[in-house]
Write an enzyme that holds these catalytic residues in place. Structure first.
Site, PDB file in Angstrom:
ATOM      1  N   ASP A   1       0.843  -1.192   0.000  1.00  0.00           N
ATOM      2  CA  ASP A   1       0.000   0.000   0.000  1.00  0.00           C
ATOM      3  C   ASP A   1       0.884   1.250   0.000  1.00  0.00           C
ATOM      4  OD1 ASP A   1      -2.933  -1.223   1.121  1.00  0.00           O
ATOM      5  OD2 ASP A   1      -1.115  -2.341   1.606  1.00  0.00           O
TER       6      ASP A   1
ATOM      7  N   ASP B   1     -20.129   4.159  15.945  1.00  0.00           N
ATOM      8  CA  ASP B   1     -19.628   5.463  15.510  1.00  0.00           C
ATOM      9  C   ASP B   1     -20.633   6.119  14.563  1.00  0.00           C
ATOM     10  OD1 ASP B   1     -17.606   7.472  14.399  1.00  0.00           O
ATOM     11  OD2 ASP B   1     -16.331   6.303  15.721  1.00  0.00           O
TER      12      ASP B   1
ATOM     13  N   PRO C   1     -13.302   2.789  -1.540  1.00  0.00           N
ATOM     14  CA  PRO C   1     -12.454   1.946  -2.400  1.00  0.00           C
ATOM     15  C   PRO C   1     -11.432   1.116  -1.628  1.00  0.00           C
ATOM     16  CG  PRO C   1     -12.686   4.142  -3.328  1.00  0.00           C
ATOM     17  CD  PRO C   1     -13.304   4.196  -1.965  1.00  0.00           C
ATOM     18  N   ASP C   2     -10.880   1.679  -0.536  1.00  0.00           N
ATOM     19  CA  ASP C   2      -9.851   0.952   0.201  1.00  0.00           C
ATOM     20  C   ASP C   2     -10.434   0.052   1.288  1.00  0.00           C
ATOM     21  OD1 ASP C   2      -7.266   0.169   0.486  1.00  0.00           O
ATOM     22  OD2 ASP C   2      -6.559   1.949   1.519  1.00  0.00           O
TER      23      ASP C   2
ATOM     24  N   HIS D   1     -16.061  10.130  10.092  1.00  0.00           N
ATOM     25  CA  HIS D   1     -15.294   9.735  11.271  1.00  0.00           C
ATOM     26  C   HIS D   1     -15.214   8.213  11.412  1.00  0.00           C
ATOM     27  CE1 HIS D   1     -14.795   9.132  15.721  1.00  0.00           C
ATOM     28  NE2 HIS D   1     -13.961  10.148  15.578  1.00  0.00           N
TER      29      HIS D   1
ATOM     30  N   ASN E   1      -3.197  -4.330  -1.156  1.00  0.00           N
ATOM     31  CA  ASN E   1      -4.005  -4.279  -2.375  1.00  0.00           C
ATOM     32  C   ASN E   1      -3.480  -3.250  -3.367  1.00  0.00           C
ATOM     33  OD1 ASN E   1      -4.672  -2.029  -0.884  1.00  0.00           O
ATOM     34  ND2 ASN E   1      -6.883  -2.196  -1.162  1.00  0.00           N
TER      35      ASN E   1
ATOM     36  N   ASN F   1     -10.566  14.224  24.456  1.00  0.00           N
ATOM     37  CA  ASN F   1      -9.667  15.267  23.974  1.00  0.00           C
ATOM     38  C   ASN F   1      -9.789  16.562  24.759  1.00  0.00           C
ATOM     39  OD1 ASN F   1      -8.816  13.557  21.907  1.00  0.00           O
ATOM     40  ND2 ASN F   1     -10.450  14.252  20.552  1.00  0.00           N
TER      41      ASN F   1
ATOM     42  N   VAL G   1     -13.582  -1.203  30.460  1.00  0.00           N
ATOM     43  CA  VAL G   1     -13.185  -0.639  29.161  1.00  0.00           C
ATOM     44  C   VAL G   1     -11.675  -0.432  29.144  1.00  0.00           C
ATOM     45  CG1 VAL G   1     -13.325   1.434  27.719  1.00  0.00           C
ATOM     46  CG2 VAL G   1     -15.390   0.470  28.722  1.00  0.00           C
TER      47      VAL G   1
ATOM     48  N   ASP H   1      -5.655   3.229  30.346  1.00  0.00           N
ATOM     49  CA  ASP H   1      -5.033   1.907  30.474  1.00  0.00           C
ATOM     50  C   ASP H   1      -3.815   1.745  29.578  1.00  0.00           C
ATOM     51  OD1 ASP H   1      -6.964   0.570  32.307  1.00  0.00           O
ATOM     52  OD2 ASP H   1      -8.360   1.055  30.699  1.00  0.00           O
TER      53      ASP H   1
ATOM     54  N   SER I   1      -9.772   9.567  19.301  1.00  0.00           N
ATOM     55  CA  SER I   1     -10.589   8.754  18.393  1.00  0.00           C
ATOM     56  C   SER I   1      -9.712   7.944  17.450  1.00  0.00           C
ATOM     57  CB  SER I   1     -11.506   9.647  17.544  1.00  0.00           C
ATOM     58  OG  SER I   1     -12.657  10.013  18.233  1.00  0.00           O
TER      59      SER I   1
END
Length: 587
Positions: free
Chosen positions: A131, A163, A178-179, A204, A218, A296, A310, A333, A365
Site C-alpha cells: 500500500d 460510531d 475503495p480501500d 469519522h 491491495n 480530547n 473498558v 489503560d 478517536s
C-alpha cells in the site's frame, strides 16, 4: 437525567457547541498537514548479530583450492566443514567451530586461502504491504504492525465500530470506500434511521474503521492493523457527529448480541451514565473486548473511556509524548498513536462516486482503533477472555514513563501490538509443548505398565500428529514465515484453533478440542495397527491443548469458567485413555 448528546472526540480547539456558528456540528477529528513533518523514532533497526547462528560460520575459500587444501584449512583452524549445495563450484563451506567466533574469523580473514569468512545467519521471509501510503503511516510502524502480522492478522474476528457508520456498502446514494473493497463487512445497524444500512455520512467512522481493518496489500491507499478482521458498522452518531448515551448503549448491546468480539468506541462525553455502564458490563459478560477513546479535553478521562471494563486509550505523538489534547488520569489503560493518523475516509458525505481522501487526523478517536486492532489480533490467536486481552496489551506495551504521573498519561505504556502477539504466541508454545512432553511420557508409562510391548510414543508417526494437535505443526512459523499467508497460518495453528478461521464465536465452544475426534478415529481405524500411534498422538496433543486452556486462562467459555475447566478436564482425561489404548500392542 442523561446527558442529551454524546460528542465524538476531537482536538478541543475544534469543539463547537450545537448552537454556535458551526451550525450544530461537533467535529470529531482534526485534519492536519503531513508534508515536510519529520517522523522521529518510527522504528529501530535489528542488531546485525541478532540472527547469527551460534557456533557456525561461512567460509568462502579460494576457488582454486582442491579438496586436500580444504582439508588442511579445516585442520589448521579446527573446523568441521559441511559443503553447501554448490560447494564444488564456489568452494563455500559451512563450518562449525568451538571457541570464540570473532577470534577465529579474524584469523581466517588473514589467511590467503580464504576469500571471505563471516557468521552464518538466519534470514526470514518478510511481509511488507504494497500500500503506497504505508510510508506515511508512522503510527503503524510505531505499534509494530509489520512484525505483528507475522503472528496474526485478525482472521475470524469481528470488530464493531460504534460510531458514525462505515462506508462498507454501496446502497442508494452511498458508495463503499475503495480501500475497503477487500475488507469483509458483516451486517450492522443504524440507530439514527432504524435500518440495517449503517452508511457513514460524516466520515469519522470510516477513518476509525480503516485503522482497524483497512484493505491491505491491495496496492492502493493505506493499511489496517487487523486487516483480515471483519467490520461491523453500528451507527449511533448522526452526520454532525452527535448522538445520545442511550443510542450508544443500545449500539454496544446490539454489537455484543450480534457477534462482535471487539467493540471500538471512538466517542464520549462527561456523563458517567449508568445506562452506558450496564451496556458495557453486558458486552464484557458476553466476551466482547470494549475499547474506548480517553477524550480530547486535556483534562480528566471522559466516558465511556473511564468506564469499568473498558480499555481506555490516550493519544501519543511520533515522539512518544502524550498529545496536548489527550485526556489523562484515572481510566487511561494504555496509550496509542493519535496524532497525524492517516486513513481513508469519505467525500461528499459518503454519497456519489468521488475520489475518497486519505486525510491525517488528530484525536484519541484515532488512538483507540489501534488498540481495537491489536485486540483483534489477540482474539485471532484464541485469547477470547476480555481481561486476558487487556492483560496481553498492557504486558506488551512499551513503557516510556513508569512514574505515577506517567501512568496517568500512558497507563501501562504505548501500544506495541507486535510485542503483545509475540508474547502470547510464545506462552502458547511453551505451555503446550511442556504439557505435550509430560502427558506423552505419562501415557507411555501407563501403556507399558499395562502392556510391556506397548508402542513407544517417541516416533515420527506419533510426534507429528501430536504436534499438529498440541502446539501446531508449524508452531515456529512466525519466526520464519509470516502467517499472513493462509496456508502458513493453517499449518501454524493447532487443530483445535482451526475453527478460529471460521469465527471466534465458534471457537468459544471448543468444537475441535475434545475427545470425540480421537474417539471417532479409534472407532474407525483401531483395526489398523500402523495408524494407532498417529491416533494416540492426536489424542495426547488434544489433551495438551486442553491443559493449556486451563493453565493459561485466556479463553472465555459460553457457560462460564467452571464449566470450561470441567469440560477441559473430562475431555483431556478421555484423550489420555484413548492414547493409552492405541499404544497397547496386545489389543
Amino acid at each position: 437525567m442523561l446527558e442529551p448528546r454524546l460528542p465524538s472526540y476531537a482536538d478541543p480547539a475544534r469543539h463547537g457547541d450545537p448552537g454556535s456558528a458551526l451550525g450544530g456540528f461537533d467535529l470529531p477529528h482534526e485534519p492536519v498537514a503531513t508534508a515536510g513533518e519529520p517522523l522521529l523514532g518510527m522504528s529501530s533497526e535489528l542488531e546485525e548479530t541478532s540472527y547469527d547462528i551460534p557456533g557456525q560460520i561461512v567460509v568462502d575459500a579460494r576457488d582454486d583450492l582442491d579438496d586436500g587444501a580444504l582439508a588442511a584449512l579445516a585442520s589448521d583452524f579446527s573446523l568441521r566443514l559441511l559443503p553447501t549445495a554448490l560447494a564444488s563450484e564456489t568452494r563455500i563451506q559451512i563450518a562449525t567451530i568451538n571457541g570464540p567466533v570473532s577470534a577465529t574469523l579474524a584469523r581466517l580473514a588473514r589467511d590467503p586461502r580464504v576469500e571471505a569468512a563471516e557468521p552464518l545467519a538466519w534470514v526470514r521471509a518478510s511481509f511488507i504491504a504494497n500500500d503506497p501510503l504505508l510510508k506515511e503511516q508512522w503510527h503503524m510502524a510505531r505499534v509494530g504492525a509489520e512484525r505483528a502480522w507475522d503472528f496474526s492478522t485478525g482472521r475470524g474476528v469481528t470488530v464493531a465500530v460504534v460510531d458514525t457508520g462505515i462506508a462498507c456498502e454501496t446502497h442508494g446514494p452511498f458508495v463503499k470506500a475503495p480501500d475497503l473493497a477487500s475488507t469483509e463487512c458483516v451486517e450492522g445497524w443504524n440507530f439514527v434511521t432504524k435500518t440495517n444500512h449503517a452508511n457513514d455520512d460524516q466520515g469519522h467512522g470510516t477513518h476509525v474503521a480503516g485503522t482497524i481493518a483497512q484493505s491491505t496489500n491491495n496496492g492502493i491507499g493505506a493499511v489496517g492493523l487487523a486487516f483480515h478482521a471483519r467490520l461491523m458498522p453500528v451507527k449511533v452518531l448522526n452526520e454532525s457527529g452527535w448522538g445520545t448515551t442511550a443510542d450508544v448503549a443500545d449500539g454496544i448491546r446490539w454489537a455484543a448480541e450480534n457477534g462482535a468480539h471487539v467493540i471500538n468506541l471512538s466517542l464520549g462525553g462527561p456523563r458517567n451514565s449508568k445506562v452506558l455502564q450496564n451496556a458495557i458490563d453486558y458486552a464484557v459478560g458476553r466476551g466482547a473486548v470494549v475499547v474506548a477513546a480517553a477524550g480530547n479535553t486535556g483534562g480528566r478521562v471522559q466516558y465511556p473511556g473511564a468506564s469499568d471494563g473498558v480499555i481506555g486509550v490516550s493519544a501519543s505523538d511520533p515522539n512518544d509524548k502524550i498529545a496536548r489534547f489527550s485526556s489523562r488520569g484515572q481510566g487511561v489503560d494504555v496509550a496509542a498513536p493519535g496524532v497525524n493518523v492517516t486513513q481513508q475516509t469519505i467525500c461528499n458525505r459518503g454519497r456519489g462516486d468521488c475520489e475518497a481522501p486519505y486525510p491525517a487526523y488528530n484525536g484519541t478517536s484515532m488512538a483507540a482503533p489501534h488498540v481495537a486492532g491489536a485486540a483483534a489480533l489477540l482474539v485471532g490467536l484464541g485469547v477470547s477472555d476480555p481481561r486476558a486481552v487487556e492483560d496481553a496489551i498492557r504486558a506488551g506495551a512499551r513503557v516510556v514513563d513508569d512514574s505515577e504521573s506517567g501512568k496517568l498519561l500512558y497507563g501501562a505504556g504505548i501500544l506495541d501490538a507486535a510485542s503483545s502477539v509475540a508474547r502470547v504466541t510464545q506462552s502458547h508454545i511453551v505451555v503446550r509443548m511442556l504439557a505435550l512432553l509430560l502427558l506423552a511420557g505419562w501415557v507411555a508409562r501407563r501403556a507399558r505398565k499395562k502392556d510391556a510391548n506397548a508402542t513407544s510414543p517417541w516416533q515420527v508417526s506419533f510426534l507429528i500428529p501430536a504436534l499438529a494437535a498440541g502446539p501446531g505443526l508449524f508452531f515456529f512459523a512466525p519466526w520464519i514465515l509470516p502467517r499472513v499467508d493462509l496456508a502458513v497460518d493453517v499449518l501454524a495453528r493447532p487443530i483445535a484453533d482451526l475453527d478460529l478461521l471460521i469465527g471466534a464465536s465458534v471457537h468459544r465452544w471448543l468444537p475441535l478440542a475434545n475427545a470425540l475426534i480421537p474417539l471417532g478415529l479409534t472407532t474407525l481405524f483401531f483395526g489398523v495397527k500402523k495408524l494407532r500411534p498417529a491416533i494416540a498422538g492426536i489424542a495426547v496433543g488434544t489433551a495438551a491443548y486442553l491443559t493449556s486452556v486451563v493453565v493459561l486462562g485466556e479463553v472465555t467459555g459460553p457457560l462460564g469458567r467452571v464449566a470450561l475447566v470441567v469440560w477441559c478436564a473430562v475431555n483431556a482425561a478421555a484423550c489420555l485413555w484413548i492414547a493409552r489404548t492405541n499404544l497397547s500392542a496386545s489389543r
